[in-house]
Design a protein around this motif. Structure first.
Motif, short mmCIF file in Angstrom:
data_model
loop_
_atom_site.label_atom_id
_atom_site.label_comp_id
_atom_site.label_asym_id
_atom_site.label_seq_id
_atom_site.Cartn_x
_atom_site.Cartn_y
_atom_site.Cartn_z
N LEU A 1 0.82 -1.21 0.00
CA LEU A 1 0.00 0.00 0.00
C LEU A 1 0.86 1.26 0.00
O LEU A 1 1.97 1.28 0.54
CB LEU A 1 -0.90 0.01 1.24
N HIS A 2 0.33 2.33 -0.58
CA HIS A 2 0.97 3.64 -0.55
C HIS A 2 0.91 4.16 0.88
O HIS A 2 -0.18 4.29 1.45
CB HIS A 2 0.22 4.58 -1.51
N SER A 3 2.08 4.45 1.47
CA SER A 3 2.09 4.81 2.88
C SER A 3 1.49 6.18 3.16
O SER A 3 1.07 6.46 4.29
CB SER A 3 3.50 4.73 3.45
N GLY A 4 1.44 7.04 2.14
CA GLY A 4 0.78 8.33 2.33
C GLY A 4 -0.72 8.19 2.32
O GLY A 4 -1.44 8.84 3.08
N GLY B 1 8.90 -5.37 3.40
CA GLY B 1 8.91 -4.08 2.74
C GLY B 1 9.98 -3.94 1.68
O GLY B 1 10.58 -4.92 1.22
N TYR B 2 10.25 -2.72 1.29
CA TYR B 2 11.22 -2.44 0.23
C TYR B 2 12.62 -2.38 0.81
O TYR B 2 12.90 -1.60 1.73
CB TYR B 2 10.89 -1.11 -0.46
N THR C 1 8.08 4.42 -0.54
CA THR C 1 7.16 4.64 0.58
C THR C 1 5.96 3.72 0.47
O THR C 1 4.90 4.09 -0.04
CB THR C 1 6.71 6.10 0.62
N VAL C 2 6.15 2.50 0.96
CA VAL C 2 5.07 1.52 0.93
C VAL C 2 4.84 0.95 2.31
O VAL C 2 5.72 0.98 3.17
CB VAL C 2 5.37 0.36 -0.06
#
Length: 462
Positions: free
Chosen positions: A220-223, A315-316, A323-324
């Protein structure tokens, strides 16, 4: 005990030729975990069979579903002497990364590393070809002088120790009557230091678990989702951080069931080894002990149970920044067990603890990796006492009784399946770089290891 000085003299005289024989074995690339080296593993087994036959053993190569076993038998000179089963393994670890080796890992040599210290270089020198050959060469010295061995000896060499020993238990079950002896001798251990021989009286057990926490159905997009969506890395971090309390103790319910305190006299003996324990951390660039408070380093590593995180993925992790919120995160956790701790109960307690930390809309998967109980031999064992006297007669310093932080499952199998107490004596050193590039075995370890087994065999025969 008899006068064994002629046998010891013969072991000394045989040293140059025994090194030649060891080098022949070391040149065989018996890497058990890589299928490409399957013919080499068989070649090593056949070499050992041929050599044992040449010194009077009745030896054979036994096929398994994996790499073969080598089994050999020799009668003893005295009907009253005990029957001993000696165990070692002829397989070795892969050599990667090859570029870090200073010499060809399968072209052994004797190398002077300064301060009068000479070492045998190459893969398998310490783990375990050099070690097992100390025993075989001790048998040869007895045969050369007396024409017989002081004890009845059975030898079992396996070729899968470095790849999990998948064939070993079925082989022990199928051949229990043939392999059962009064005592087992295991050489895959080490010394306290270069002048102090050691007998290992304790081996920690092992439970391995990999956990995979899943939250959303995709990254998911963390923002956009941060603050609202469950983050599996956060969940995993909370789980792992909660495994220990502020005093360093493991928090799992029932974890310390079956853990006994180390006897005071044993702790007092270990206290005399403080110099060795102080160097233990400094050798790896550390100085402050972790784990349970108010425990010595030796007690922490030899006699106390542990919970360690061996790897985390989530995560990445590539170059730059992304930013995920990851959909999955995983960790590999291992528990070293002591005393009467039950591996199955520890696994169940850990899984229940993890499940209690998982949010309702998230999931967790478990993947188990091994489970073996600890082994604790009696500190007052007559077997141990005889070996201690024999080793002390050979080395500059008296032999010490130690624990081992690692696990050797075969010792538990010998105890449970064959009803045998084991004597764990080896001559490896902490700087032998086993499983790493530039493995070595001190020439003194090899030479005095042969002489040590001569003394131990004689002591046990008495």
């Amino acid at each position: 005990m008899t006068d064994i000085s002629p046998v010891l003299d013969r072991a000394d005289a045989n040293l140059p030729s025994s090194l030649d024989r060891l080098f022949e074995l070391l040149r065989i690339k018996s890497i058990s975990t890589d299928p490409a080296y399957k013919p080499e593993c068989r070649k090593a087994a056949e070499w050992l069979k041929a050599y044992l036959t040449s010194i009077g053993f009745t030896a054979s190569v036994r096929d398994t579903t994996g790499h073969p076993m080598v089994v050999a038998h020799h009668d003893g000179a005295s009907a009253g002497a005990p029957h001993l089963l000696f165990y070692g393994h002829y397989d070795v670890q892969p050599v990667d990364p090859i570029e870090l080796w200073e010499n060809d890992p399968f072209e052994p040599a004797v190398k002077d590393i300064g301060n009068g210290r000479k070492v045998i270089t190459g893969r398998g020198t310490s783990d375990d070809k050099g070690q097992l050959m100390t025993f075989v060469e001790a048998c040869r010295a007895f045969k050369d002088i007396n024409g017989a061995l002081p004890c009845r000896v059975t030898i079992l060499f396996e070729g899968e120790e470095e790849s999990g020993s998948p064939s070993l238990k079925p082989f022990l079950e199928a051949n229990a009557g043939e392999l059962k002896a009064e005592y087992a001798l295991v050489c895959d251990t080490g010394m306290l230091d270069g002048k102090t021989p050691a007998i290992s009286a304790g081996l920690r057990g092992l439970v391995g678990e990999e956990i995979v926490v899943t939250a959303a159905d995709r990254d998911l997009h963390s923002g956009m989702y941060g603050g609202a969506a469950a983050n599996p890395i956060h969940i995993l971090s909370d789980i792992l951080a909660g495994l220990h309390d502020a005093t360093g103790k493991v928090t799992l319910p029932g974890f310390y069931h079956g853990v006994a305190e180390t006897p005071d006299d044993v702790k007092a003996a270990w206290k005399k080894l403080d110099a060795a324990s102080e160097a233990f951390l400094s050798d790896v660039g550390l100085s402050v002990p972790s784990g349970e408070k108010n425990r010595s380093i030796l007690e922490l590593t030899w006699a106390r149970p542990t919970a360690e995180v061996n790897g985390i993925i989530g995560g990445y992790t590539g170059e730059g920044f992304k930013t995920v919120i990851a959909s999955k995160a995983s960790a590999k956790v291992s528990f070293r067990l002591v005393g009467q701790q039950d591996p199955a109960a520890i696994r169940e307690s850990f899984r229940a603890y993890v499940q209690s930390k998982i949010p309702a809309d998230c999931t967790v998967e478990f993947h188990k990796h091994g489970g073996s109980p600890a082994i604790q031999l009696p500190y007052d064992s007559a077997l141990l006492g005889k070996a201690k006297v024999a080793l002390s007669a050979e080395w500059p310093n008296p032999a010490v009784v130690i624990g081992m932080g690692g696990s050797i499952p075969i010792v538990g199998d010998f105890q449970k399946m064959l009803g045998m107490e084991s004597l764990l004596v080896g001559f490896g050193l902490s700087d032998d770089r086993i499983h790493s590039p530039n493995e070595k075995y001190d020439l003194t370890s090899y030479h005095k290891g042969i002489r040590s087994w001569v003394r131990i065999l004689d002591a046990l025969a008495a």
